[in-house]
Design a protein around this motif. Structure first.
Motif, PDB file in Angstrom:
ATOM      1  N   GLU A 129       0.816  -1.216   0.000  1.00  0.00           N
ATOM      2  CA  GLU A 129       0.000   0.000   0.000  1.00  0.00           C
ATOM      3  C   GLU A 129       0.848   1.265   0.000  1.00  0.00           C
ATOM      4  N   GLN A 130       2.050   1.191   0.552  1.00  0.00           N
ATOM      5  CA  GLN A 130       2.894   2.370   0.686  1.00  0.00           C
ATOM      6  C   GLN A 130       3.741   2.653  -0.544  1.00  0.00           C
ATOM      7  N   ALA A 134       1.662   1.302  -6.265  1.00  0.00           N
ATOM      8  CA  ALA A 134       0.256   1.131  -5.895  1.00  0.00           C
ATOM      9  C   ALA A 134      -0.487   2.453  -5.862  1.00  0.00           C
ATOM     10  N   GLN A 135       0.130   3.477  -5.276  1.00  0.00           N
ATOM     11  CA  GLN A 135      -0.573   4.735  -5.042  1.00  0.00           C
ATOM     12  C   GLN A 135      -0.720   5.577  -6.304  1.00  0.00           C
ATOM     13  N   GLU A 136       0.330   5.651  -7.122  1.00  0.00           N
ATOM     14  CA  GLU A 136       0.296   6.578  -8.253  1.00  0.00           C
ATOM     15  C   GLU A 136       0.353   5.879  -9.606  1.00  0.00           C
ATOM     16  N   GLU A 137       1.179   4.852  -9.720  1.00  0.00           N
ATOM     17  CA  GLU A 137       1.274   4.155 -11.000  1.00  0.00           C
ATOM     18  C   GLU A 137      -0.040   3.462 -11.342  1.00  0.00           C
ATOM     19  N   LYS A 138      -0.660   2.805 -10.325  1.00  0.00           N
ATOM     20  CA  LYS A 138      -1.870   2.030 -10.564  1.00  0.00           C
ATOM     21  C   LYS A 138      -3.114   2.614  -9.905  1.00  0.00           C
ATOM     22  N   GLY A 139      -2.955   3.396  -8.854  1.00  0.00           N
ATOM     23  CA  GLY A 139      -4.105   3.894  -8.114  1.00  0.00           C
ATOM     24  C   GLY A 139      -4.866   2.780  -7.426  1.00  0.00           C
ATOM     25  N   TYR A 140      -4.159   1.832  -6.861  1.00  0.00           N
ATOM     26  CA  TYR A 140      -4.782   0.655  -6.268  1.00  0.00           C
ATOM     27  C   TYR A 140      -5.228   0.911  -4.822  1.00  0.00           C
ATOM     28  N   SER A 141      -6.374   0.354  -4.490  1.00  0.00           N
ATOM     29  CA  SER A 141      -6.801   0.253  -3.096  1.00  0.00           C
ATOM     30  C   SER A 141      -6.294  -1.072  -2.540  1.00  0.00           C
ATOM     31  N   ARG A 142      -6.523  -1.293  -1.246  1.00  0.00           N
ATOM     32  CA  ARG A 142      -6.118  -2.569  -0.651  1.00  0.00           C
ATOM     33  C   ARG A 142      -6.817  -3.728  -1.343  1.00  0.00           C
ATOM     34  N   ASP A 144      -7.702  -3.914  -4.370  1.00  0.00           N
ATOM     35  CA  ASP A 144      -7.067  -4.143  -5.671  1.00  0.00           C
ATOM     36  C   ASP A 144      -5.756  -4.907  -5.514  1.00  0.00           C
ATOM     37  N   LEU A 145      -5.011  -4.588  -4.450  1.00  0.00           N
ATOM     38  CA  LEU A 145      -3.696  -5.188  -4.248  1.00  0.00           C
ATOM     39  C   LEU A 145      -3.785  -6.675  -3.950  1.00  0.00           C
ATOM     40  N   LEU A 146      -4.817  -7.100  -3.234  1.00  0.00           N
ATOM     41  CA  LEU A 146      -4.903  -8.502  -2.835  1.00  0.00           C
ATOM     42  C   LEU A 146      -4.878  -9.451  -4.034  1.00  0.00           C
ATOM     43  N   PRO A 147      -5.692  -9.252  -5.056  1.00  0.00           N
ATOM     44  CA  PRO A 147      -5.606 -10.177  -6.195  1.00  0.00           C
ATOM     45  C   PRO A 147      -4.423  -9.898  -7.124  1.00  0.00           C
ATOM     46  N   ARG A 184      -1.598 -15.719 -15.139  1.00  0.00           N
ATOM     47  CA  ARG A 184      -2.704 -15.472 -16.059  1.00  0.00           C
ATOM     48  C   ARG A 184      -4.007 -15.129 -15.335  1.00  0.00           C
ATOM     49  N   GLU A 185      -4.142 -15.600 -14.093  1.00  0.00           N
ATOM     50  CA  GLU A 185      -5.420 -15.458 -13.403  1.00  0.00           C
ATOM     51  C   GLU A 185      -5.484 -14.260 -12.466  1.00  0.00           C
ATOM     52  N   ARG A 186      -4.368 -13.843 -11.880  1.00  0.00           N
ATOM     53  CA  ARG A 186      -4.448 -12.825 -10.838  1.00  0.00           C
ATOM     54  C   ARG A 186      -3.444 -11.689 -10.998  1.00  0.00           C
ATOM     55  N   TRP A 187      -2.186 -12.042 -11.056  1.00  0.00           N
ATOM     56  CA  TRP A 187      -1.146 -11.038 -10.888  1.00  0.00           C
ATOM     57  C   TRP A 187      -1.151  -9.979 -11.973  1.00  0.00           C
ATOM     58  N   ASP A 188      -0.671  -8.818 -11.562  1.00  0.00           N
ATOM     59  CA  ASP A 188      -0.640  -7.656 -12.461  1.00  0.00           C
ATOM     60  C   ASP A 188       0.578  -7.740 -13.380  1.00  0.00           C
ATOM     61  N   MET A 189       0.647  -8.824 -14.146  1.00  0.00           N
ATOM     62  CA  MET A 189       1.754  -9.033 -15.073  1.00  0.00           C
ATOM     63  C   MET A 189       1.181  -9.616 -16.359  1.00  0.00           C
ATOM     64  N   LYS A 190       1.401  -8.945 -17.465  1.00  0.00           N
ATOM     65  CA  LYS A 190       0.883  -9.416 -18.740  1.00  0.00           C
ATOM     66  C   LYS A 190       1.857 -10.429 -19.338  1.00  0.00           C
ATOM     67  N   ILE A 191       1.324 -11.608 -19.639  1.00  0.00           N
ATOM     68  CA  ILE A 191       2.159 -12.697 -20.146  1.00  0.00           C
ATOM     69  C   ILE A 191       2.910 -12.281 -21.410  1.00  0.00           C
ATOM     70  N   GLU A 192       2.221 -11.584 -22.302  1.00  0.00           N
ATOM     71  CA  GLU A 192       2.869 -11.226 -23.564  1.00  0.00           C
ATOM     72  C   GLU A 192       4.027 -10.266 -23.352  1.00  0.00           C
ATOM     73  N   ARG A 193       3.949  -9.435 -22.317  1.00  0.00           N
ATOM     74  CA  ARG A 193       5.058  -8.516 -22.041  1.00  0.00           C
ATOM     75  C   ARG A 193       6.279  -9.275 -21.506  1.00  0.00           C
ATOM     76  N   ILE A 194       6.026 -10.273 -20.687  1.00  0.00           N
ATOM     77  CA  ILE A 194       7.138 -11.108 -20.220  1.00  0.00           C
ATOM     78  C   ILE A 194       7.783 -11.810 -21.403  1.00  0.00           C
TER      79      ILE A 194
END
Length: 524
Positions: A129-130, A134-142, A144-147, A184-194
């Motif tokens: 959260e800190q 999370a705060q500026e790049e994505k604007g995530y709440s808690r 949002d961060l969990l999944p 593929r199911e949760r994390w904020d990582m695009k497979i094609e970018r990897i």
């Protein structure tokens, strides 16, 4: 620079679209708030014949912008920050990129062309959260961060793994149980970018639990589940890792941190191809001239890491610059010219020089000791090059090591055209290689076997810099802090009867494989 009265169009947006429609990168740097409007397709116009027409330039530049800025294929890194240290370092990289862009420095192109993608992973949601991410790049709440970023989703209270690397390991393994695929199911990582990147870089520490325990698991699964296994040349995986410093409270009294370091490095060496260790003591003591400007870093990095993360970012920035795709700068105004090299060119695999050992079940990753030096001399001659090499290998080493014990190294010398003219002559005639290979530096002539110490020197011309820099990675040298960690773990293995001692015994094959490869006497 035209004044408003000199525009051929009525509004600023129309003027920028008309005069600079073929320069999307410049428009984005100078007028970031107008970029979307400038390159939006114009509405149909009536040409008085009953046919609708569109503005040609706006359409073509929109395609150009997508091709040059949005394509990730061939960009250097996909970065994964694991645990608190990895999260902080990735934040520092993103803030460095933001600082360069806000200052309209063309070096921002290094990171634009160098990052195919990035993501954070942690067992501690409060640390996530800190982050700037999370705060500026994505604007995530808690929620949002969990999944998107949590390791061990649904398996714990998201308060971290403490100093238990085994817990970090178990939580990461839980994410892949059964048919689960968090990539593929949760994390904020695009497979094609990897898959599009030249290499994957994990950033973490090995002193606590999450980075130490979880990184090898996620690296193994990334290689098996995300990367294609039928390629002729496999994508290299790197680990930039913060290790315990020799002589600190961690190494003198913090036995768990030292054992975590040994086990974490050994387990990581199974999963990646190269490990770049950074020592906080060395990072703290480097000279101010390799501490780049990173605005707002104190807002997101803990106070004790704000300054030491700067030279680490400077090293990775130079590493990134070494192979930024030049097609991103079609008019060559940045003019990064020279020996651009791929990530795998920064090291030689251990099996190239390691003596065959039938008792070792795997070939460990190579250890790459990082250096970065700088010369402010107005005229570069041989004596100034010797000073630069000394500055990089001794004053500004980013981890403690003995250069005379390394198996070899890759070096990149770079600077502005007016200074690189002289440097290029010294590179071309072998003078710089001779200096680096000298007795007081790599001592390349001091080998007992048939294998040689390989020294590779590359060069780049970078107009946006004022001074000449020397970046490098030295392969598998002896490192005092690692030796101290190994000794502590060995005593625990031999004499301990705790759960921690048993964990060390279970991983000892990996520990021996990695640490027996360090030092020149272990070259075949």
């Amino acid at each position: 620079m035209a004044q408003a009265g000199e525009w051929e169009r009525a509004t600023l947006v129309e003027h920028v679209r008309d005069a600079h429609g073929d320069e999307p990168e410049s428009v984005e740097q100078v007028y970031p708030d107008l970029r979307e409007e400038v390159f939006a397709p114009e509405p149909p116009e009536d040409d008085s014949t009953g046919n609708e027409t569109r503005s040609g330039p706006a359409k073509s530049t929109e395609t150009l912008s997508e091709d040059l800025l949005d394509s990730t294929y061939g960009k250097k890194w996909f970065l994964v920050g694991v645990g608190g240290a990895g999260n902080n370092i990735l934040d520092a990289i993103l803030l460095r990129r933001e600082t360069l862009a806000e200052n309209n420095e063309r070096r921002a192109r290094i990171w634009e062309g160098g990052l195919a993608g990035y993501g954070l992973l942690n067992t501690n949601v409060s640390e996530l959260e800190q982050t700037y991410y999370a705060q500026e790049e994505k604007g995530y709440s808690r929620n949002d961060l969990l999944p998107n970023c949590i390791i061990g989703f649904g398996r714990h209270d998201y308060a971290g793994a403490g100093y238990r690397w085994d817990i970090g390991k178990e939580l990461m393994e839980a994410d892949f149980e059964g048919d689960s695929d968090p990539f593929r199911e949760r994390w904020d990582m695009k497979i094609e970018r990897i898959q599009d990147s030249q290499a994957v870089m994990f950033v973490h520490s090995v002193t606590k639990g999450t980075g130490c325990g979880a990184t090898p698991v996620v690296a193994d699964n990334l290689r098996s589940d995300v990367l294609e296994d039928d390629t002729v040349v496999p994508k290299p995986l790197f680990s930039s890792v913060v290790i315990p410093s020799e002589g600190t409270e961690y190494s003198e009294f913090g036995g768990r941190a030292k054992v975590n370091g040994v086990v974490g490095l050994a387990r990581t060496s199974r999963a990646v191809d190269a490990i770049i260790p950074f020592d906080n003591n060395c990072l703290e003591n480097v000279q101010a001239d390799i501490r780049p400007q990173i605005d707002r870093l104190a807002e997101y990095n803990p106070p004790q890491y704000t300054e030491i993360n700067r030279p680490l970012v400077a090293f990775l920035e130079a590493f990134t610059m070494s192979s930024v795709p030049q097609f991103l700068d079609q008019d060559a105004t940045m003019s990064i010219m020279g020996d651009v090299f791929d990530p795998a060119d920064s090291f030689r695999p251990v099996e190239d020089k390691y003596q065959l050992n039938p008792d070792v079940s795997f070939t460990p990753a190579v250890i790459l000791a990082p250096i970065l030096g700088r010369s402010r001399a107005s005229v570069i001659d041989r004596s100034k090059l010797e000073i630069l090499v000394r500055n990089a290998l001794f004053q500004n080493k980013l981890a403690e090591f003995d250069p005379t014990t390394a198996w070899g190294g890759t070096f990149l010398v770079y600077g502005p055209p007016e200074k690189m003219d002289a440097v290029s002559d010294f590179v071309g005639d072998g003078t710089l290689t001779e200096i680096i290979s000298g007795e007081e530096f790599l001592d390349a002539g001091n080998v007992s076997g048939i294998e040689t110490v390989d020294v590779h020197v590359k060069q780049l011309v970078t107009p946006d810099l004022d001074d000449v820099h020397l970046w490098g990675t030295l392969w598998n040298p002896e490192m005092p802090s690692l030796s101290e960690m190994y000794d502590q773990a060995q005593r625990l293995k031999q004499e301990g009867n705790s759960e921690q001692a048993e964990n060390v015994r279970e991983e000892w094959d990996a520990v021996e494989a990695l640490f027996s490869a360090l030092g020149r006497e272990n070259m075949a």
